[in-house]
Design an enzyme around this catalytic site. Structure first.
Site, PDB file in Angstrom:
ATOM      1  N   ARG A   1      -8.470  -5.375   1.769  1.00  0.00           N
ATOM      2  CA  ARG A   1      -9.111  -4.107   1.671  1.00  0.00           C
ATOM      3  C   ARG A   1      -8.319  -2.969   1.844  1.00  0.00           C
ATOM      4  NH1 ARG A   1     -10.236   0.550   3.922  1.00  0.00           N
ATOM      5  NH2 ARG A   1     -10.341  -0.254   5.876  1.00  0.00           N
TER       6      ARG A   1
ATOM      7  N   HIS B   1      -8.393  -0.081  15.231  1.00  0.00           N
ATOM      8  CA  HIS B   1      -7.736  -0.003  13.732  1.00  0.00           C
ATOM      9  C   HIS B   1      -6.526   1.052  13.633  1.00  0.00           C
ATOM     10  CE1 HIS B   1      -8.149  -0.742   9.184  1.00  0.00           C
ATOM     11  NE2 HIS B   1      -7.415   0.744   9.132  1.00  0.00           N
TER      12      HIS B   1
ATOM     13  N   CYS C   1      -5.053   5.500   3.646  1.00  0.00           N
ATOM     14  CA  CYS C   1      -5.984   6.283   3.300  1.00  0.00           C
ATOM     15  C   CYS C   1      -5.958   7.436   2.263  1.00  0.00           C
ATOM     16  CB  CYS C   1      -6.595   7.048   4.781  1.00  0.00           C
ATOM     17  SG  CYS C   1      -8.131   7.830   4.306  1.00  0.00           S
TER      18      CYS C   1
END
Length: 318
Positions: free
Chosen positions: A21, A213, A246
């Site tokens: 992901r 994370h 991101c």
């Protein structure tokens, strides 16, 4: 004589592989669906027990993950791994459930600036929008975990106050969410900050399971792992060969590499259940498929156990 005090750390940890992901979403070149499935299967052979397999976002938002259903449906036979998927809304949650996902992860920012960039609304508005997702999940007996992106530092607002994180955790608790991931999305955290925040949260929310994370943008990820371990945290996300990033966090790089995390924990005597040698071989294959890595130390230097031949004694010149 002074005695050295031993620091008590957990004996074992649970690692969730997030490359399918977080890693894949950062890749601009299309990764064929069959290659994604092959990588997931290769990683499954290493002993990894948990995996964030994809995200059910709109295909226009992240084209790389437009094959989410096909990927999930193609690995349902891998019953030794607990799969979860990131979902942004009810529609994404329904898609994930229909595909066979048994655990959903909610996506939320810690700051309004990052939330506006990511979800086009404030943090509180975004979090309130989770209620229909949680209701849907309960209806289908699917678990739900929460997340807080840029929890330690926002590229737009800087350091995030513990009180702000606490208020988000409080709302999650009211929703019935019992697992929350704290994400250092841009690698702005430091060990002291991680230790303090986790200490506060664990003391005030003893019923919540916190996971970490960590992105390695500034080389601090493993140091932050150790700080989290000192607070008793045993759940960590990582990404094979350090893939990740991101799209809504300028300058963000990949997660801590799974092979580096497993190696470091192993050197400290902490059990992961993952075969490091198989993991390194998988990392080499993933790098070949993707075409690069995110700064894997294992691919660069190898494990500490990989020794070199001793130098031969040279005949001295008279």
């Amino acid at each position: 004589m002074n005695t050295i005090q031993k620091i008590e750390l957990p004996e074992k940890v649970i690692i969730c592989e997030v490359a399918p992901r977080d890693g894949f979403q950062a890749e601009h070149e299309w990764i064929p669906t069959e290659e994604k499935i092959s990588i997931i299967r290769q990683l499954a052979k290493t002993g990894i027990q948990s995996m964030e397999i994809t995200s059910f976002v709109h295909p226009r938002a992240i084209p790389q993950l437009k094959d989410a259903e096909q990927v999930v449906e193609s690995v349902q036979d891998l019953t030794n791994i607990k799969f979860r998927a990131l979902v942004p809304n009810v529609k994404g949650a329904q898609r994930a459930i229909d595909a066979g996902v048994k655990k959903l992860k909610l996506m939320l920012s810690a700051t309004d600036s990052h939330s506006l960039s990511n979800a086009n609304c404030s943090v509180e508005e975004a979090q309130k929008g989770f209620y229909p997702i949680i209701e849907l999940a309960e209806k289908h007996n699917v678990k739900v975990g929460g997340s807080i992106s840029v929890a330690f530092g926002c590229p737009y607002e800087g350091t995030v106050a513990i009180e702000r994180i606490s208020s988000i955790v409080e709302r999650y608790k009211m929703m019935g969410v019992e697992e929350i991931s704290l994400a250092d999305t841009t690698g702005m955290a430091n060990p002291q900050q991680v230790y303090r925040m986790l200490g506060f949260l664990k003391q005030n929310y003893p019923g919540i399971i916190f996971s970490m994370h960590l992105h390695n943008t500034r080389g601090m990820a493993f140091s932050n792992v150790v700080a989290a371990l000192q607070q008793g945290v045993i759940h960590f996300d990582s990404s094979i060969i350090g893939l990740g990033g991101c799209p809504y966090a300028p300058g963000a790089t990949g997660n801590i590499a799974t092979e580096d995390l497993v190696h470091g924990l192993s050197e400290m005597g902490i059990h992961t259940g993952i075969d490091l040698n198989k993991l390194i071989e998988a990392a080499k294959e993933v790098k070949q498929v993707i075409g690069h890595d995110g700064g894997s130390y294992m691919l660069q230097a190898g494990p500490c156990s990989q020794l070199h031949a001793k130098p031969k004694v040279q005949e001295k010149l008279v």
